[in-house]
Scaffold this motif. Structure first.
Motif, mmCIF file in Angstrom:
data_model
loop_
_atom_site.group_PDB
_atom_site.id
_atom_site.type_symbol
_atom_site.label_atom_id
_atom_site.label_comp_id
_atom_site.label_asym_id
_atom_site.label_seq_id
_atom_site.Cartn_x
_atom_site.Cartn_y
_atom_site.Cartn_z
ATOM 1 N N HIS B 101 0.784 -1.138 -0.049
ATOM 2 C CA HIS B 101 0.050 0.087 0.064
ATOM 3 C C HIS B 101 0.863 1.300 -0.086
ATOM 4 C CE1 HIS B 101 -3.334 -2.672 0.347
ATOM 5 N NE2 HIS B 101 -4.458 -1.631 0.477
ATOM 6 N N HIS B 160 -10.874 -5.898 -0.540
ATOM 7 C CA HIS B 160 -11.042 -6.390 -1.977
ATOM 8 C C HIS B 160 -10.370 -7.869 -2.460
ATOM 9 C CE1 HIS B 160 -11.509 -1.927 -2.488
ATOM 10 N NE2 HIS B 160 -12.327 -2.517 -3.386
ATOM 11 N N CYS B 337 -5.875 -2.579 -8.151
ATOM 12 C CA CYS B 337 -6.154 -4.110 -8.183
ATOM 13 C C CYS B 337 -7.266 -4.388 -8.971
ATOM 14 C CB CYS B 337 -6.354 -4.615 -6.856
ATOM 15 S SG CYS B 337 -7.741 -3.690 -5.786
ATOM 16 N N CYS B 397 0.108 0.428 -4.475
ATOM 17 C CA CYS B 397 -1.477 0.789 -4.332
ATOM 18 C C CYS B 397 -1.525 2.377 -4.737
ATOM 19 C CB CYS B 397 -1.994 0.616 -3.012
ATOM 20 S SG CYS B 397 -2.417 -1.213 -2.898
ATOM 21 N N CYS B 400 -4.308 5.189 -5.573
ATOM 22 C CA CYS B 400 -5.606 4.375 -5.236
ATOM 23 C C CYS B 400 -6.347 4.775 -3.992
ATOM 24 C CB CYS B 400 -5.803 2.998 -5.427
ATOM 25 S SG CYS B 400 -7.245 2.186 -5.316
ATOM 26 N N ASN B 419 -11.345 1.393 -7.920
ATOM 27 C CA ASN B 419 -12.674 1.171 -7.658
ATOM 28 C C ASN B 419 -13.312 1.770 -6.591
ATOM 29 O OD1 ASN B 419 -11.197 0.551 -5.306
ATOM 30 N ND2 ASN B 419 -10.502 -1.619 -5.827
HETATM 31 S S1 SF4 Z 1 -8.176 -0.886 -3.639
HETATM 32 FE FE1 SF4 Z 1 -6.403 0.166 -4.130
HETATM 33 S S2 SF4 Z 1 -5.460 0.365 -2.043
HETATM 34 FE FE2 SF4 Z 1 -7.079 -1.305 -2.055
HETATM 35 S S3 SF4 Z 1 -5.504 -3.130 -2.551
HETATM 36 FE FE3 SF4 Z 1 -6.888 -2.312 -4.603
HETATM 37 S S4 SF4 Z 1 -5.122 -1.026 -5.524
HETATM 38 FE FE4 SF4 Z 1 -4.644 -1.250 -3.213
#
Ligand code: SF4
Lengths: 165, 456
Positions: B101, B160, B337, B397, B400, B419
């Motif tokens: 992250h 997720h 992701c 990450c 995000c 997302n």
């Molecule tokens: S939603 Fe964003 S912060 Fe969470 S695992 Fe996926 S890429 Fe990483």
């Protein structure tokens, strides 16, 4: 278990009403207990003492809102032994079990009122309202959930399992 | 203690929704009722062989996962459980730790978090600890490494984690306490969820991907439309959908409140796993007469590329409507992701090739894993991105969750393939995030406002 009821017949009684966010600065049980239900019912603690309350009865979607574990913790710290509601918010449900607060999903909440005395037999799956002389069947909780509750929460349950092996 | 009878009653009511005569209680007891893939997987992982939707079970978990945000708390819980004993983790091969992250460490605090994770991993000899340089965004990395298989029960201290339903696993996000306990016992308790069946029929329009199907679905049912439910994706469109797109769809099940998303394993699943290695697994599928809480069918001819407006994924609008609004953006993020896989980068490259990013826009492209990064280099995609004027980052990450590598200032607007577009998700509370697929994001980066490759 046996206890006297305080009923909050409000739907979606959320975690802010259970323990306001401004009091989350400490997770000390006594501090949480002192402010439990503060914004919903400022007299909660006084009523609790005066009537000897140990069961909360609530309506639909109890514990909705944030995922804070302090919500069931506050209720438990306040000396409440069981929460009965028409339904619970999902995360509250999980948190309550994980910290060892017994909860019951129950349809017939109209048959229970403040100051009624209840006898709950979790093993047999029976709620008896000794004030109105009515009995209700509830589904027995699976053994492992009972064990988690009686171990006072998931972490203690896991520890006792580890120690046993 | 919990009135499970309620749930069973609910099941009978479902029959009336479907215009089928209610089955008698005896029928239920005789187990003539049939089951969903989610029910079957969970039942096979617990002692109660009669368990079905609504029942509480203590399940054995096949794998458990935590990251640099959630692992430190889970490790603390774990330590409390085993304190004073010589007990270790339940299985060092089944715990996965991914510092993804705030890495490479963005500041001292994140460095400290990662240190806890790293020390624990070394001390417990955790096989699947991924150090910086090998780690990727967890939900891209784990399927790629063959660390999740059909029929498994997979839990992760990350919401997720539902992504892996794409492979036919029961996979869901849990809290750090649950994860700490799972690391000690290899078990987690669940209420077996009821399922909603989604049928996607017809054919996909041009530039429509798994991202659009899931944004459209969330737009239809709302961010709480599948609360606690299993979302089972089926239909001829799903049968022909690539694994990358399936992963994208299951990734966002949580954005509709779902407990898990799931797609029954088929030829595409088998081919995907064969490519990874010689893996053995058990395949499950729903019975034809399985019980669903609801069955929803979508005609895919009607679905255009979708854009979810701030501040909820349910605010989905078709691109034809959005294009005319000329919504100017400051930043474009392609990764995460949800859409950080090689297929997503290929689509992005197709659109950015011989084009220039609009002078007012920062375009940030983040391959999901080291492998994806390497593939993108070999295929010449990275060169295309750099030529166009984009930033390419190491897998993380990053933006995000408003962590680093592209945080937004007040009043700024981003189109993003991630997302979540909650308030403040990518930075300042007065910034805005519009969710889209990679093609729409790339086209918007060229034009400067939210548009589709169709209008380039
Ligand atoms: S939603 Fe964003 S912060 Fe969470 S695992 Fe996926 S890429 Fe990483």
């Amino acid at each position: 278990m046996r206890g006297k009821v305080l009923k909050y017949n409000k739907k979606n009684l959320n975690t802010d009403l259970i323990i306001p966010a401004r009091h989350l600065v400490s997770s000390d049980p006594e501090h949480l207990a002192a402010h439990c239900f503060e914004d919903l019912d400022p007299d909660f603690n006084q009523k609790k003492k005066e009537f000897g309350i140990s069961i909360i009865v609530a309506n639909r979607n109890f514990g909705s809102g944030s995922s804070r574990e302090q919500a069931p913790l506050a209720i438990k710290a306040a000396g409440i032994k069981c929460v009965i509601a028409l339904s619970f918010a999902r995360i509250f449900f999980r948190n309550a079990i994980n910290i060892g607060l017994p909860i019951v999903e129950f349809k017939e909440i109209d048959d229970i009122n403040t100051q009624d005395e209840l006898e709950i037999d979790f093993e047999k799956g029976i709620i008896a309202n000794t004030t109105t002389n009515k009995q209700f069947k509830i589904k027995k909780m699976p053994d492992f959930l009972q064990e988690i509750i009686s171990a006072d929460g998931l972490v203690n349950y896991a520890r006792s399992k580890i120690l046993k092996n | 203690m919990i009135l499970i009878e309620n749930n069973k009653n609910l099941k009978y009511n479902l029959f009336s929704n479907l215009n089928i005569r209610p089955l008698s209680h005896i029928f239920y007891r005789l187990k003539l009722m049939r089951y969903t893939i989610t029910e079957k997987i969970l039942r096979d992982h617990c002692d109660d062989k009669n368990a079905s939707a609504g029942d509480f079970i203590l399940a054995n978990v096949d794998k458990c996962l935590a990251n640099d945000i959630t692992a430190p708390i889970a490790i603390e819980v774990f330590k409390k459980i085993v304190e004073g004993t010589d007990k270790g983790v339940f299985d060092k091969n089944r715990i996965i730790l991914t510092p993804d992250h705030f890495t490479p460490n963005k500041d001292v605090a994140s460095a400290e978090q990662c240190k806890i994770l790293r020390n624990f991993a070394h001390e417990k000899k955790i096989v699947n600890y991924f150090e910086i340089g090998r780690v990727g965004i967890e939900h891209c990395l784990i399927p790629e490494q063959g660390l999740v298989l059909p029929g498994e029960v997979f839990i992760g201290a990350d919401s997720h984690t539902c992504t892996y339903g794409a492979l036919g696993a029961f996979s869901t996000g849990v809290g750090s306490t649950d994860l700490g306990v799972a690391m000690a016992l290899g078990q987690c308790w669940f209420k077996i969820p009821e399922s909603i069946k989604f049928i996607y029929s017809g054919k996909l329009n041009e530039w429509v991907s798994g991202k659009d199907l899931i944004l459209y679905t969330i737009g239809q049912i709302g961010v709480d439309g599948a609360t606690y439910k299993a979302m089972e994706f089926t239909g001829e469109v799903i049968e022909n959908l690539s694994m990358a797109n399936r992963l994208t769809m299951c990734n966002m099940a949580i954005e509709a409140g779902g407990k898990n998303g799931i797609i029954a394993p088929d030829k595409i699943t088998e081919a995907y796993l064969e490519n990874i290695g010689n893996l053995s697994y058990k395949k499950y599928e729903s019975d034809n007469d399985a019980q669903y809480d609801d069955i929803i069918e979508y005609e895919c001819e009607k679905i255009e590329p979708q854009v979810a407006f701030p501040h909820l994924p349910e605010n989905a609008k078709p691109i034809s409507e959005v294009d005319g609004m000329k919504i100017e953006i400051n930043q474009c993020v392609i990764g995460s992701c949800t859409n950080g896989r090689i297929e997503d980068l290929r689509i992005t490259a197709k659109i950015l090739k011989n084009q220039k990013i609009n002078s007012k826009i920062r375009c940030i492209i983040i391959p999901g894993t080291q492998n994806i990064y390497l593939m993108a280099i070999k295929e010449g995609l990275i060169e295309i991105f750099l030529d166009a004027g984009a930033v390419v980052s190491t897998p993380t990450c990053g933006p995000c969750l408003g962590g680093h590598m592209g945080v937004l200032a007040a009043g700024e607007r981003a189109v993003s393939t991630t997302n979540r577009n909650f308030i403040g998700r990518m930075g300042h509370v007065e910034s805005e995030v519009y969710l889209s697929n990679p093609a729409v994001a790339a086209a918007s980066a060229i034009k400067g406002y939210i548009t589709s490759p169709k209008y380039l």
